[in-house]
Every structure is written in C-alpha cells, then in structure tokens.
Write an enzyme that holds these catalytic residues in place. Structure first.
Site, PDB file in Angstrom:
ATOM      1  N   HIS A   1       1.907  -1.947  -5.322  1.00 29.36           N
ATOM      2  CA  HIS A   1       2.127  -0.497  -5.263  1.00 29.36           C
ATOM      3  C   HIS A   1       3.186  -0.152  -4.213  1.00 29.36           C
ATOM      4  O   HIS A   1       4.032   0.717  -4.436  1.00 29.36           O
ATOM      5  CB  HIS A   1       0.824   0.245  -4.947  1.00 29.36           C
ATOM      6  CG  HIS A   1       0.022   0.608  -6.148  1.00 29.36           C
ATOM      7  ND1 HIS A   1       0.242   1.747  -6.872  1.00 29.36           N
ATOM      8  CD2 HIS A   1      -1.005  -0.025  -6.759  1.00 29.36           C
ATOM      9  CE1 HIS A   1      -0.612   1.810  -7.873  1.00 29.36           C
ATOM     10  NE2 HIS A   1      -1.386   0.744  -7.831  1.00 29.36           N
TER      11      HIS A   1
ATOM     12  N   ARG B   1       6.854   1.771  -5.091  1.00 27.25           N
ATOM     13  CA  ARG B   1       7.304   3.075  -4.590  1.00 27.25           C
ATOM     14  C   ARG B   1       8.469   2.976  -3.610  1.00 27.25           C
ATOM     15  O   ARG B   1       9.116   3.982  -3.332  1.00 27.25           O
ATOM     16  CB  ARG B   1       6.147   3.861  -4.007  1.00 27.25           C
ATOM     17  CG  ARG B   1       5.514   3.338  -2.767  1.00 27.25           C
ATOM     18  CD  ARG B   1       4.364   4.222  -2.327  1.00 27.25           C
ATOM     19  NE  ARG B   1       3.732   3.727  -1.145  1.00 27.25           N
ATOM     20  CZ  ARG B   1       2.673   2.929  -1.114  1.00 27.25           C
ATOM     21  NH1 ARG B   1       2.121   2.560  -2.250  1.00 27.25           N
ATOM     22  NH2 ARG B   1       2.169   2.514   0.022  1.00 27.25           N
TER      23      ARG B   1
ATOM     24  N   GLY C   1      -7.233   5.882 -17.524  1.00 30.35           N
ATOM     25  CA  GLY C   1      -7.908   4.616 -17.298  1.00 30.35           C
ATOM     26  C   GLY C   1      -7.155   3.744 -16.310  1.00 30.35           C
ATOM     27  O   GLY C   1      -6.010   4.025 -15.939  1.00 30.35           O
TER      28      GLY C   1
ATOM     29  N   SER D   1      -0.508   6.283 -12.055  1.00 35.55           N
ATOM     30  CA  SER D   1       0.059   6.237 -10.696  1.00 35.55           C
ATOM     31  C   SER D   1       1.573   6.329 -10.726  1.00 35.55           C
ATOM     32  O   SER D   1       2.174   7.109  -9.981  1.00 35.55           O
ATOM     33  CB  SER D   1      -0.362   4.957  -9.976  1.00 35.55           C
ATOM     34  OG  SER D   1      -1.755   4.915  -9.815  1.00 35.55           O
TER      35      SER D   1
END
Length: 164
Positions: free
Chosen positions: A49, A53, A8, A14
């Site tokens: 994001h 990362r 979900g 991720s």
C-alpha cells in the site's frame, strides 16, 4: 464533503478512494493508516500500500484514535481502513459504543474525509461470537457512515459505482 468507498477485500476500493481524494483535493491529503503490524503477511500488505500511494499523501499511522489524529489538520483525509480500525478496537477491548462515539466525532468534523470499508454483509453468519460481533459492528458502522456521507461508492472488480 464525506465519501465512502465500500467493497469486498481486494475489490479495488482503496486504489479508487486514493484516486478520488487526489482528484478532489486542493492540498496534499492525509492517508490515515489504521492497520497494525501483527505479522509478516500484514507487513507485506502495508508495504504494498505504501508503494502504491508513493509520495502523493502525508501518511499518519494511528490504529485507534482516528479523531485525535486528524481533528486539527486542514488537509483532506483518507481513512484506510475502517474495517481494520474496527478490528483494532475489538482487539484492544473497546465496545461498539466506543466505536460509534469515535466515528460520530469524525463525521462532525468540517473537512473532506474519504472512508474505506470492507463490505462484510453479503456472507453467512459465522460460527463464532467474535466474528459475529465484528460483522454486526461493521454493518452498524457502515450504515452510520453511509448515512452521513455525501457520496457512497460500491466497488467490485476495480470498478466503483456511485450508489449515493
């Protein structure tokens, strides 16, 4: 090696996919970002994001032609995310057949690819055609990807469980 992380929205898929590809790669992997900048809220998500990362990835941004973006690369690829790519494809007038052909070409590549995909199959049938088309396409494409992947992980509350 092909791997799918499905779950979900905000399930942790991720982050777990990023950890997975970093732990299983000899080279710096490619982070293929498919999300288009559509509004300020989406830009905030994209920025978060990117920070998450850091410099661990080579970032490529491509909202539609994902095969073209990675076909000649020798690095492993994390496709983040297939759901946004489906959204983009519909928005730009592409059909489910177009999507199937693009994913088939990606799945045929002889390289390590990790796919991230939202699980939208546990909800109700929406009241509008576009949402139904999206859910139908996502379901069909997730079955294609999962069927061709060596490993599939379902993620809930930050925990990814291998289901294949």
């Amino acid at each position: 090696m092909k791997t799918l992380f499905i779950g979900g929205i905000k399930s942790g898929k991720s982050l777990n996919a990023q950890k997975y590809i970093l732990e299983n790669s000899d080279a710096k992997p490619i982070y293929l970002a498919t999300t288009e900048f559509v509004d300020a809220g989406m830009k905030e998500r994209i920025d978060a994001h990117k920070q998450e990362r850091g410099d661990d990835f080579i970032t490529l941004e491509e909202p539609l032609k994902i095969h073209e973006a990675v076909k000649n690369s020798s690095s492993p690829v994390l496709i983040e995310c297939v759901s946004m790519w489906i959204n983009n494809m519909f928005y730009h007038g592409h059909t489910l057949l177009d999507m199937l052909q693009e994913l088939e070409s990606i799945l045929e590549l002889d390289k390590t690819i990790v796919f991230v995909l939202n699980d939208v199959g546990s909800g109700i049938i929406p009241d509008n055609q576009l949402a139904r088309d999206f859910i139908d396409a996502s379901g069909k494409l997730s079955q294609l990807i999962a069927g061709r992947c060596d490993e599939v992980y379902h993620t809930i509350a930050g925990i990814s469980t291998r289901i294949k």
